[in-house]
Design a protein around this motif. Structure first.
Motif, PDB file in Angstrom:
ATOM      1  N   ASP A 186     -27.866  -1.458  26.931  1.00  0.00           N
ATOM      2  CA  ASP A 186     -26.553  -2.148  26.780  1.00  0.00           C
ATOM      3  C   ASP A 186     -25.955  -2.301  28.140  1.00  0.00           C
ATOM      4  OD1 ASP A 186     -24.221  -1.535  24.124  1.00  0.00           O
ATOM      5  OD2 ASP A 186     -23.607  -1.710  26.355  1.00  0.00           O
ATOM      6  N   GLN A 188     -22.988  -2.647  29.099  1.00  0.00           N
ATOM      7  CA  GLN A 188     -21.872  -1.929  29.495  1.00  0.00           C
ATOM      8  C   GLN A 188     -22.220  -0.360  29.621  1.00  0.00           C
ATOM      9  OE1 GLN A 188     -18.466  -2.721  30.358  1.00  0.00           O
ATOM     10  NE2 GLN A 188     -19.398  -4.794  30.301  1.00  0.00           N
ATOM     11  N   GLU A 189     -23.166  -0.010  29.070  1.00  0.00           N
ATOM     12  CA  GLU A 189     -23.556   1.436  28.900  1.00  0.00           C
ATOM     13  C   GLU A 189     -24.986   1.634  29.305  1.00  0.00           C
ATOM     14  OE1 GLU A 189     -22.539   3.158  25.325  1.00  0.00           O
ATOM     15  OE2 GLU A 189     -20.368   3.244  25.731  1.00  0.00           O
ATOM     16  N   THR A 200     -21.907  -1.422  22.294  1.00  0.00           N
ATOM     17  CA  THR A 200     -20.719  -1.791  22.613  1.00  0.00           C
ATOM     18  C   THR A 200     -20.677  -3.176  22.317  1.00  0.00           C
ATOM     19  OG1 THR A 200     -21.238  -2.440  24.959  1.00  0.00           O
ATOM     20  CG2 THR A 200     -20.344  -0.070  24.630  1.00  0.00           C
ATOM     21  N   GLU A 201     -19.566  -4.043  21.886  1.00  0.00           N
ATOM     22  CA  GLU A 201     -19.513  -5.486  21.901  1.00  0.00           C
ATOM     23  C   GLU A 201     -19.734  -6.079  23.007  1.00  0.00           C
ATOM     24  OE1 GLU A 201     -19.133  -6.754  18.715  1.00  0.00           O
ATOM     25  OE2 GLU A 201     -18.839  -8.843  19.697  1.00  0.00           O
ATOM     26  N   GLN A 202     -19.139  -5.786  23.931  1.00  0.00           N
ATOM     27  CA  GLN A 202     -19.206  -6.598  25.440  1.00  0.00           C
ATOM     28  C   GLN A 202     -20.600  -6.388  26.022  1.00  0.00           C
ATOM     29  OE1 GLN A 202     -17.759  -8.808  27.121  1.00  0.00           O
ATOM     30  NE2 GLN A 202     -16.646  -8.969  25.189  1.00  0.00           N
ATOM     31  N   THR A 204     -23.534  -6.051  24.465  1.00  0.00           N
ATOM     32  CA  THR A 204     -24.482  -6.636  23.470  1.00  0.00           C
ATOM     33  C   THR A 204     -24.636  -7.870  23.356  1.00  0.00           C
ATOM     34  OG1 THR A 204     -24.337  -4.513  22.135  1.00  0.00           O
ATOM     35  CG2 THR A 204     -25.437  -6.187  21.003  1.00  0.00           C
TER      36      THR A 204
END
Ligand code: ATP
Ligand code: MG
Length: 329
Positions: A186, A188-189, A200-202, A204
């Motif tokens: 991911d 963001q993570e 997370t949306e941002q 992915t």
């Protein structure tokens, strides 16, 4: 070489699915005899779902796979629920699966922890259905991402146990996990895998994202406070982007590190964004052409299911005979 793999019609497919799995499916068409690819709607109902969305997502996924290069003349593409042999074999294999083994499955632990209302028995049973998917076709090779390693090991164990007890009927399949891109993280993570459930949306990147959206997500990827475009301790974010760029460009990770030696993160991220946009653009364009014609997608899936059923029903006849279920042949 008989190849089998399944992909869920949950939500939108992402860059991790594309790199870890779909890319291998396309390549497998030339080696598979046959290559069999299944859109696993029965797996998708192991977590909360909406019926209308499930149908629509199934067509989305079929269109993405075709847009990525699956050719129904060179592979068998079908919908899991069309071939009832999968669910029947699931029950027979359940009789040989250790409850304790299912309890150890990382995917179950992770996904069950995220369920708000109901942890379904279906989620617990997911790996048995997955074993049935593959074993029904006596597949030798299963192209998957790294997260499925444990499930493939379990299906091998189930096949072994079946064969020891009832004779050599099932085939113990080998996983095919790509060397680069088996676990895209991911953005963001970067310590968790890019995922449909719980990502997370941002962080992915979806295969169907517009170029501007992809660019924004890549440029805002979480990195580290250092400056070097290099893999290493505490550099999961940068390592992930190096891996993505290597796959998108068809280069090695070493080549990427060399090329960006001395560059800042800003330039590097710009290059990654550009490469991912280019990598996915043809798929998105082709998808736009294919997706509206649901009748054509349905016809492709129905024809695929007929071919799949012909193979699976033979295995099921052997299995029933061996385990003493139904009349003797
Ligand atoms: P979910 O999170 O709901 O399980 P998913 O994103 O894992 O969804 P699936 O349809 O379950 O999607 O997986 C399809 C294929 O994509 C599998 O072979 C899986 O191993 C692979 N895959 C999934 N996520 C990644 C990832 N982050 N990197 C590489 N391969 C992946
Ligand atoms: Mg998954």
């Amino acid at each position: 070489m008989r190849i089998f793999s399944g992909i869920q019609p949950t939500g939108r497919k992402h860059l991790g699915n594309f790199i870890g799995a779909i890319r291998q499916y396309v390549e497998g068409q030339d080696r598979g005899d046959p290559a069999i690819y299944c859109i696993v709607d029965l797996h998708a109902i192991t977590v909360a779902w909406d019926p209308a969305e499930l149908r629509s997502n199934l067509y989305d996924t079929a269109a993405i796979l075709l847009a990525a290069g699956l050719d129904p003349h060179r592979c068998i593409l079908f919908r899991q629920s069309d071939v009832h042999e999968h669910t029947e074999l699931t029950w027979y294999l359940a009789a040989l699966t250790a409850h304790g083994d299912l309890n150890r499955m990382t995917q179950f632990k992770e996904k069950s922890a995220k369920q708000r209302e109901l942890v379904s028995a279906g989620l617990f049973f997911y790996p048995v259905l997955q074993a049935a998917d593959v074993l029904a076709y006596k597949a030798q090779e299963v192209p998957v991402g790294e997260d499925q390693r444990q499930h493939i090991e379990l299906m091998r164990e189930i096949a072994r146990r079946f064969n020891e007890r009832f004779g050599e009927i099932l085939v113990e399949p080998e996983h095919r996990i790509p060397e680069v891109g088996a676990r895209i993280m991911d953005l963001q993570e970067p310590s968790s895998k890019m995922a449909t459930t719980g990502g997370t949306e941002q962080g992915t990147v979806f295969v169907l994202d517009e170029p501007a959206v992809i660019t924004k997500k890549v440029k805002s990827a979480v990195t580290d406070s250092g400056t070097e475009v290099k893999r290493g301790e505490g550099k999961e974010g940068i390592a992930n982007l190096i891996e993505i760029l290597a796959v998108a460009r068809g280069a090695t990770e070493d080549q990427i590190e060399k090329e960006f030696d001395g560059s800042g993160y800003g330039d590097f991220k710009g290059a990654v964004a550009e490469a991912v946009v280019e990598f996915l653009a043809p798929v998105r364009e082709r998808y736009e052409e294919l997706r509206p014609d649901e009748a054509a997608l349905e016809a492709t899936l129905t024809a695929g299911a007929d071919k799949a059923r012909a193979i699976a029903s033979e295995t099921l006849a052997e299995v029933r005979e061996a385990i003493g279920v139904g009349p003797a042949q």
